[in-house]
Design a protein around this motif. Structure first.
Motif, PDB file in Angstrom:
ATOM      1  N   UNK A  13      -0.307   1.003 -13.706  1.00  0.00           N
ATOM      2  CA  UNK A  13      -0.211   0.549 -12.313  1.00  0.00           C
ATOM      3  C   UNK A  13       0.474   1.599 -11.441  1.00  0.00           C
ATOM      4  N   UNK A  14       1.511   2.195 -11.961  1.00  0.00           N
ATOM      5  CA  UNK A  14       2.212   3.235 -11.204  1.00  0.00           C
ATOM      6  C   UNK A  14       1.305   4.446 -10.989  1.00  0.00           C
ATOM      7  N   UNK A  15       0.542   4.812 -11.993  1.00  0.00           N
ATOM      8  CA  UNK A  15      -0.383   5.943 -11.887  1.00  0.00           C
ATOM      9  C   UNK A  15      -1.475   5.665 -10.863  1.00  0.00           C
ATOM     10  N   UNK A  16      -2.037   4.466 -10.871  1.00  0.00           N
ATOM     11  CA  UNK A  16      -3.095   4.127  -9.928  1.00  0.00           C
ATOM     12  C   UNK A  16      -2.566   4.079  -8.494  1.00  0.00           C
ATOM     13  N   UNK A  17      -1.360   3.573  -8.324  1.00  0.00           N
ATOM     14  CA  UNK A  17      -0.769   3.528  -6.988  1.00  0.00           C
ATOM     15  C   UNK A  17      -0.589   4.925  -6.415  1.00  0.00           C
ATOM     16  N   UNK A  18      -0.046   5.821  -7.219  1.00  0.00           N
ATOM     17  CA  UNK A  18       0.151   7.190  -6.740  1.00  0.00           C
ATOM     18  C   UNK A  18      -1.188   7.880  -6.507  1.00  0.00           C
ATOM     19  N   UNK A  19      -2.157   7.653  -7.372  1.00  0.00           N
ATOM     20  CA  UNK A  19      -3.463   8.305  -7.229  1.00  0.00           C
ATOM     21  C   UNK A  19      -4.163   7.854  -5.963  1.00  0.00           C
ATOM     22  N   UNK A  20      -4.033   6.573  -5.617  1.00  0.00           N
ATOM     23  CA  UNK A  20      -4.609   6.078  -4.368  1.00  0.00           C
ATOM     24  C   UNK A  20      -4.010   6.810  -3.171  1.00  0.00           C
ATOM     25  N   UNK A  21      -2.676   6.961  -3.179  1.00  0.00           N
ATOM     26  CA  UNK A  21      -2.015   7.671  -2.072  1.00  0.00           C
ATOM     27  C   UNK A  21      -2.363   9.156  -2.088  1.00  0.00           C
ATOM     28  N   UNK A  42       4.326   7.029  -0.503  1.00  0.00           N
ATOM     29  CA  UNK A  42       4.429   6.597   0.893  1.00  0.00           C
ATOM     30  C   UNK A  42       4.281   7.777   1.845  1.00  0.00           C
ATOM     31  N   UNK A  43       4.845   8.914   1.491  1.00  0.00           N
ATOM     32  CA  UNK A  43       4.730  10.115   2.327  1.00  0.00           C
ATOM     33  C   UNK A  43       3.281  10.584   2.383  1.00  0.00           C
ATOM     34  N   UNK A  44       2.580  10.552   1.265  1.00  0.00           N
ATOM     35  CA  UNK A  44       1.166  10.968   1.242  1.00  0.00           C
ATOM     36  C   UNK A  44       0.332  10.112   2.175  1.00  0.00           C
ATOM     37  N   UNK A  45       0.537   8.796   2.121  1.00  0.00           N
ATOM     38  CA  UNK A  45      -0.249   7.900   2.979  1.00  0.00           C
ATOM     39  C   UNK A  45       0.108   8.115   4.441  1.00  0.00           C
ATOM     40  N   UNK A  46       1.426   8.248   4.720  1.00  0.00           N
ATOM     41  CA  UNK A  46       1.860   8.392   6.113  1.00  0.00           C
ATOM     42  C   UNK A  46       1.362   9.695   6.725  1.00  0.00           C
ATOM     43  N   UNK A  47       1.453  10.787   5.975  1.00  0.00           N
ATOM     44  CA  UNK A  47       1.088  12.101   6.519  1.00  0.00           C
ATOM     45  C   UNK A  47      -0.419  12.325   6.468  1.00  0.00           C
ATOM     46  N   UNK A  48      -0.980  12.243   5.267  1.00  0.00           N
ATOM     47  CA  UNK A  48      -2.386  12.603   5.106  1.00  0.00           C
ATOM     48  C   UNK A  48      -3.326  11.459   5.516  1.00  0.00           C
ATOM     49  N   UNK A  49      -2.872  10.209   5.380  1.00  0.00           N
ATOM     50  CA  UNK A  49      -3.679   9.105   5.878  1.00  0.00           C
ATOM     51  C   UNK A  49      -3.813   9.150   7.389  1.00  0.00           C
ATOM     52  N   UNK A  50      -2.697   9.449   8.057  1.00  0.00           N
ATOM     53  CA  UNK A  50      -2.737   9.580   9.515  1.00  0.00           C
ATOM     54  C   UNK A  50      -3.625  10.747   9.943  1.00  0.00           C
TER      55      UNK A  50
END
Length: 298
Positions: free
Chosen positions: A190-198, A281-289
């Protein structure tokens, strides 16, 4: 007169027949029109699908693409198996003294490494669809704007899970024994999938930014290999020179592998888990934006 009378006489029934046919046509079409109005206008308009429903629909579309092109699963299954067997039996004795001992250290790392390597195909697939004009049609739909991109990521989560499960099963066959049992393996996965999604948001940004799928794959490979090899996936950082240990220590992949390795072993490391969650969280905030801004501008 005869011709005129004949002509006139012939024209009157034709006109009458035309009116009769028209009246008959209206009479026949009226019930159908009434039924159509009753179906479309009598009830309340159905609610618009929500953001999650939109994203799930596009995620299903991504899975259907795999169904029609099953060779896409080669990188998610055969390649990780080859990596596991190669490092376990060719390098295990030299690194840890025996293949069995090295497998206990290697498997959580090679599982993490294999999943992260296939995250780049999200950007490649996105860039390919952009080149075909598919997203031009998506943008005309009344849907949640990020749904097509989020759907890609949700669909790819299935591939990530397949890769991780395949490697774990191969490891169990080879002799790997997770100290954390089923709960530890599930938590690490679960931790691996969460990070991979981000982490995949990085490649969606490149998929929108670069002009071809080959460029996306080239840039992704150039960034992924240093991240995965300059980490604790294959060897312990303590065996490296001091300056290299410092580089490995700030690598997010190192912290992810440490967190997954600890979870699988049955001893959760709170500091490493926190590090991984913050990095995600940083990946989603920076690269998602950045991805959504590029998507809105294209």
């Amino acid at each position: 007169m005869t011709t005129a009378d004949g002509s006139h006489a012939g024209s009157v029934p034709a006109a009458g027949g035309s009116h009769a046919g028209s009246a008959g046509g209206h009479a026949e079409s009226a019930p159908a029109t009434d039924r159509l109005v009753s179906v479309l206008g009598a009830g309340r308009r159905p609610p618009s699908p929500g953001a999650l429903s939109n994203a799930a629909a596009f995620g299903w579309r991504a899975l259907l693409k795999i169904k029609h092109a099953p060779e896409q699963l080669i990188d998610a299954t055969l390649f990780p198996i080859m990596l596991t067997l190669t490092f376990t039996y060719l390098l295990g004795g030299a690194i840890a003294g025996s293949s069995g001992a090295y497998l206990q250290y290697l498997l959580p790392g090679i599982m993490t490494n294999s999943v992260l390597l296939i995250t780049m195909y999200t950007g490649v697939a996105l860039n390919t669809d952009l080149g075909k004009g598919v997203f031009d049609r998506f943008r005309t739909l009344s849907i949640w704007r990020p749904a097509p991109i989020v759907g890609y990521l949700l669909g790819d989560l299935v591939r990530y899970a397949v890769t991780a499960v395949v490697i774990m099963v191969v490891g169990l066959v080879l002799g790997f024994r997770p100290g954390g049992g089923i709960a530890g393996v599930a938590g690490g996965l679960a931790l691996l999938l969460l990070f991979s999604f981000a982490f995949s948001w990085i490649w969606t940004m490149f998929g929108l930014l670069l002009g071809s799928a080959k460029s996306v794959m080239g840039i992704s490979t150039m960034l992924l290999f240093p991240l995965t090899f300059l980490s604790n996936v294959y060897v312990a950082p303590e065996t490296m020179p001091g300056w290299l240990q410092a580089v490995v220590g700030i690598n997010p992949v190192t912290h992810l592998v440490s967190a997954v390795r600890a979870a699988v072993a049955g001893r959760w490391d709170g500091s490493e888990v926190t590090w991984v969650l913050v990095a995600a969280a940083v990946c989603v905030a920076v690269f998602g934006t950045a991805t959504m801004r590029l998507y809105n501008r294209k």
